[in-house]
Design a protein around this motif. Structure first.
Motif, PDB file in Angstrom:
ATOM      1  N   ALA A 258       0.871  -1.132   0.049  1.00 20.86           N
ATOM      2  CA  ALA A 258       0.095  -0.035   0.122  1.00 20.86           C
ATOM      3  C   ALA A 258       0.728   1.162  -0.141  1.00 20.86           C
ATOM      4  O   ALA A 258       0.678   2.173  -0.593  1.00 20.86           O
ATOM      5  N   LEU A 259       2.000   1.150   0.887  1.00 21.97           N
ATOM      6  CA  LEU A 259       3.015   2.325   0.957  1.00 21.97           C
ATOM      7  C   LEU A 259       3.402   2.378  -0.372  1.00 21.97           C
ATOM      8  O   LEU A 259       3.745   3.703  -0.843  1.00 21.97           O
ATOM      9  N   LEU A 260       3.803   1.318  -0.970  1.00 19.86           N
ATOM     10  CA  LEU A 260       4.766   1.575  -2.311  1.00 19.86           C
ATOM     11  C   LEU A 260       3.779   2.191  -3.252  1.00 19.86           C
ATOM     12  O   LEU A 260       4.348   2.888  -4.008  1.00 19.86           O
ATOM     13  N   LYS A 261       2.714   1.713  -3.357  1.00 21.31           N
ATOM     14  CA  LYS A 261       1.737   2.184  -4.361  1.00 21.31           C
ATOM     15  C   LYS A 261       1.522   3.492  -4.270  1.00 21.31           C
ATOM     16  O   LYS A 261       1.350   4.285  -5.464  1.00 21.31           O
ATOM     17  N   LYS A 262       1.535   4.116  -3.029  1.00 18.87           N
ATOM     18  CA  LYS A 262       1.132   5.720  -2.894  1.00 18.87           C
ATOM     19  C   LYS A 262       2.357   6.369  -3.292  1.00 18.87           C
ATOM     20  O   LYS A 262       2.267   7.530  -3.629  1.00 18.87           O
ATOM     21  N   ASN A 263       3.583   5.843  -3.091  1.00 20.42           N
ATOM     22  CA  ASN A 263       4.923   6.640  -3.394  1.00 20.42           C
ATOM     23  C   ASN A 263       5.508   5.933  -4.832  1.00 20.42           C
ATOM     24  O   ASN A 263       6.723   5.925  -4.791  1.00 20.42           O
ATOM     25  N   LEU A 264       4.804   5.402  -5.448  1.00 21.69           N
ATOM     26  CA  LEU A 264       5.402   4.465  -6.808  1.00 21.69           C
ATOM     27  C   LEU A 264       6.208   5.637  -7.641  1.00 21.69           C
ATOM     28  O   LEU A 264       7.455   5.046  -7.945  1.00 21.69           O
ATOM     29  N   LYS A 265       5.672   6.644  -8.047  1.00 26.77           N
ATOM     30  CA  LYS A 265       6.525   7.646  -8.701  1.00 26.77           C
ATOM     31  C   LYS A 265       7.819   7.929  -8.418  1.00 26.77           C
ATOM     32  O   LYS A 265       8.810   7.906  -8.925  1.00 26.77           O
ATOM     33  N   ALA A 266       7.687   8.335  -6.840  1.00 31.71           N
ATOM     34  CA  ALA A 266       8.951   8.837  -6.254  1.00 31.71           C
ATOM     35  C   ALA A 266      10.146   7.541  -6.238  1.00 31.71           C
ATOM     36  O   ALA A 266      10.908   7.811  -6.464  1.00 31.71           O
ATOM     37  N   VAL A 267       9.456   6.518  -6.168  1.00 30.07           N
ATOM     38  CA  VAL A 267      10.443   5.144  -5.817  1.00 30.07           C
ATOM     39  C   VAL A 267      10.929   4.842  -7.238  1.00 30.07           C
ATOM     40  O   VAL A 267      12.319   4.668  -7.335  1.00 30.07           O
ATOM     41  N   LEU A 268      10.239   4.908  -8.286  1.00 32.20           N
ATOM     42  CA  LEU A 268      10.613   4.353  -9.622  1.00 32.20           C
ATOM     43  C   LEU A 268      11.519   5.598 -10.084  1.00 32.20           C
ATOM     44  O   LEU A 268      12.663   5.228 -10.920  1.00 32.20           O
ATOM     45  N   ILE A 269      11.166   6.784  -9.858  1.00 34.06           N
ATOM     46  CA  ILE A 269      12.341   7.880 -10.296  1.00 34.06           C
ATOM     47  C   ILE A 269      13.687   7.810  -9.608  1.00 34.06           C
ATOM     48  O   ILE A 269      14.970   8.047 -10.128  1.00 34.06           O
ATOM     49  N   GLY A 270      13.493   7.473  -8.166  1.00 31.56           N
ATOM     50  CA  GLY A 270      14.606   7.240  -7.298  1.00 31.56           C
ATOM     51  C   GLY A 270      15.473   6.097  -7.876  1.00 31.56           C
ATOM     52  O   GLY A 270      16.771   6.437  -8.074  1.00 31.56           O
ATOM     53  N   ILE A 271      14.810   4.999  -8.330  1.00 32.40           N
ATOM     54  CA  ILE A 271      15.770   4.147  -8.806  1.00 32.40           C
ATOM     55  C   ILE A 271      16.352   4.427  -9.909  1.00 32.40           C
ATOM     56  O   ILE A 271      17.912   3.983 -10.109  1.00 32.40           O
ATOM     57  N   THR A 272      15.559   4.908 -10.860  1.00 34.41           N
ATOM     58  CA  THR A 272      16.292   5.259 -12.278  1.00 34.41           C
ATOM     59  C   THR A 272      17.457   6.397 -11.985  1.00 34.41           C
ATOM     60  O   THR A 272      18.315   6.142 -12.715  1.00 34.41           O
ATOM     61  N   THR A 273      17.175   7.093 -10.954  1.00 39.64           N
ATOM     62  CA  THR A 273      18.235   8.003 -10.516  1.00 39.64           C
ATOM     63  C   THR A 273      19.411   7.240 -10.286  1.00 39.64           C
ATOM     64  O   THR A 273      20.684   7.404 -10.570  1.00 39.64           O
TER      65      THR A 273
END
Lengths: 124, 230
Positions: free
Chosen positions: B86-101
């Motif tokens: 649930a927490l991941l879904k809410k912050n999915l954009k931040a997590v994916l951009i962070g990993i790409t960075t």
């Protein structure tokens, strides 16, 4: 029997992961296929958390121990590392620090930013 | 001692576990970052093997049963991931951009430092997959024509370094959000770093687990592109 059953489920998923790794032409290791598969099984409710949780969390807890043989393996790669030791060390140290800092900082920035805009829109 | 280790397949496991417990004890007693149990156990085991003139291959005959658990343990990283979904879904954009960075930072740092220090193409592609999990990284190095044994060694060193430095780096760069910590640790130091993230907290561990998979896959694509740049 509980631990045996849980261990059986986890190993079966690992095994399916290996089969996927064998047949799909992608550079993805068995463990990652297995991780995705277990997630899907949990998410769809086919597996319940209590079917695997105790044994699973135990395996995660002792995970560092599983890396000891690989770490000790550095003693046998000393020969190949020695000639490139200085550049390789510099690159390894610098990039590990920068990647962790950049990945973490950017994520934190976006979370803070999006949460604050959410709150702003609530106020409006 | 070689004879003893080749007779007893438990010797390798016993010495590894003993060294790890020593590491846990030292960490508890002195609470210094350098006394990381994984680092201590690796160093102590190497010292024992060197002192006893035991070959790595002989040690590994027994110790490989520890590595045997790695695939099932990695599979189980789906458990915290599921619990924090649930927490991941809410912050999915931040997590994916962070990993790409993280992935881009890794590739760009390796490229610029390799240029700066005049590494050959072969040495450069050897280091490109250094931040990702061994199984994927080996494949990338092989595919691009690198020295696979060096890649494996560097991946392990990176992991141990990430495990060791995770807490000080988060402190130094003021990364306080557990999701952000997870992204940083998982994308920089794969499963060995994730072992540390799991100790730091459930959220850190879950996000770090996800980062191993995503960073690994992104690096496969990214490294292929970057391999043409030097």
């Amino acid at each position: 029997m509980k631990v045996l059953k849980q261990f059986f489920i986890i190993l079966s998923i690992s095994c399916v992961g290996e089969i996927l790794n064998m047949f799909l032409p992608l550079p993805i290791p068995a463990s990652i296929y297995g991780m995705v598969l277990l997630f899907v099984l949990l998410y769809t409710g086919i597996l319940k958390l209590e079917d695997i949780k105790d044994t699973g969390m135990f395996l995660i807890e002792i995970m560092p121990v599983m890396f000891i043989p690989a770490g000790v393996g550095l003693m046998s790669s000393w020969g190949v590392l020695k000639p490139v030791l200085i550049p390789v060390s510099i690159i390894t140290i610098v990039s590990t620090i920068l990647v962790m800092a950049a990945g973490g900082k950017v994520t934190q920035f976006i979370i803070k930013h999006s949460n604050s805009t959410e709150e702003d829109s609530k106020i409006e | 001692m070689n004879d003893f280790f080749s007779t007893s397949i438990y010797a390798g496991v016993v010495i590894s576990l003993l060294a790890y417990m020593l590491g846990l004890y030292l960490k508890k007693k002195f609470s210094l970052a350098i006394l990381n149990p994984l680092l201590v156990s690796v160093v102590v085991t190497i010292l024992v093997l060197v002192a006893g003139k035991v070959d790595y291959d002989i040690y590994y005959e027994g110790a490989k049963y520890l590595s045997w658990f790695l695939t099932p343990a990695t599979v189980c990283l789906a458990i915290p991931l599921y619990e924090q979904f649930a927490l991941l879904k809410k912050n999915l954009k931040a997590v994916l951009i962070g990993i790409t960075t993280g992935v881009l930072t890794s590739l760009l740092t390796v490229l610029s430092l390799s240029l700066l220090m005049g590494l050959t193409h072969k040495e450069y592609v050897t280091l490109l997959p250094k931040s990702i999990t061994t199984a994927i990284g080996m494949g990338v190095s092989e595919e691009l024509g690198g020295y696979v044994t060096i890649t494996v060694a560097v991946i392990v060193i990176t992991g141990v370094l990430g495990n060791l430095l995770a807490e000080p780096i988060c402190k130094l760069f003021r990364i306080t959000n557990p999701i952000a910590k997870g992204v940083g640790i998982g994308s920089s130091s794969h499963a060995i770093g994730t072992a540390k993230a799991m100790e730091m907290g459930e959220i850190e561990g879950a996000i770090s687990s996800l980062s191993i998979a995503v960073a690994g896959i992104l690096t496969v694509i990214g490294a292929t592109v970057f391999s043409n740049l030097l």
